[in-house]
Write a protein that holds these residues in place. Structure first.
Motif, short mmCIF file in Angstrom:
data_model
loop_
_atom_site.label_atom_id
_atom_site.label_comp_id
_atom_site.label_asym_id
_atom_site.label_seq_id
_atom_site.Cartn_x
_atom_site.Cartn_y
_atom_site.Cartn_z
N ARG A 179 55.13 16.43 30.16
CA ARG A 179 53.98 15.62 29.72
C ARG A 179 54.27 14.13 29.90
NH1 ARG A 179 49.28 17.58 28.92
NH2 ARG A 179 48.89 16.13 27.26
N ARG A 180 55.31 13.79 30.66
CA ARG A 180 55.74 12.39 30.77
C ARG A 180 54.70 11.51 31.46
NH1 ARG A 180 61.02 11.68 29.02
NH2 ARG A 180 62.19 13.60 28.92
N PHE A 181 54.13 11.97 32.55
CA PHE A 181 53.14 11.14 33.26
C PHE A 181 51.92 10.88 32.38
CE2 PHE A 181 49.55 10.39 36.06
CZ PHE A 181 50.04 9.35 36.83
N VAL A 182 51.45 11.89 31.70
CA VAL A 182 50.29 11.74 30.81
C VAL A 182 50.63 10.78 29.67
CG1 VAL A 182 48.77 12.96 29.21
CG2 VAL A 182 49.36 13.99 31.39
N GLY A 183 51.83 10.90 29.10
CA GLY A 183 52.25 10.00 28.03
C GLY A 183 52.34 8.56 28.49
N GLY A 184 52.84 8.36 29.71
CA GLY A 184 52.92 7.00 30.26
C GLY A 184 51.54 6.41 30.49
#
Length: 127
Positions: A53-58
């Motif tokens: 979920r890193r891209f969405v969190g960024g």
């Protein structure tokens, strides 16, 4: 009756001008904040998000945080200087750049402030 009508017209013009001004500043603040703060907030958002979920969190961190800071500095400059000109935005861009990278030290904050000020100077076109 004429006096009342004139007062209402003046209030309407003032309200329209201030509404346009606010909408214009919000759009400019969002644009400048997204450009100036997007990298920092994107990295922080990816670091604080779980794997997968890193891209969405960024992306969420960028959309939530970057525009607020520029707008706060811009309106502070308008309040302090009591005038509205491109220098307020240039100083706000420099302050935003420096503030966003304070944790990395004085040298990094100074470089970011310089880049933020230069970016806004290029965008605003100093006369």
């Amino acid at each position: 009756m004429k006096n009342k009508k004139r007062v209402m017209e003046t209030q309407k013009k003032t309200r329209e001008h201030s509404l346009h001004h606010i909408v214009d500043d919000i759009g400019a603040a969002f644009g400048m904040g997204a450009i100036g703060g997007s990298v920092v907030h994107f990295i922080k958002g990816t670091q604080n998000s779980p794997k997968g979920r890193r891209f969405v969190g960024g992306a969420q961190a960028v959309s939530m945080n970057a525009p607020r800071l520029f707008s706060a500095f811009d309106y502070t400059m308008v309040y302090i200087r009591k005038k509205e000109d491109p220098w307020n935005s240039i100083v706000a861009g420099a302050a935003t750049g420096g503030f966003l990278s304070m944790r990395q030290g004085l040298a990094a904050a100074s470089r970011s402030a310089l880049m933020g000020g230069l970016l806004l100077a290029l965008i605003k076109g100093v006369h």
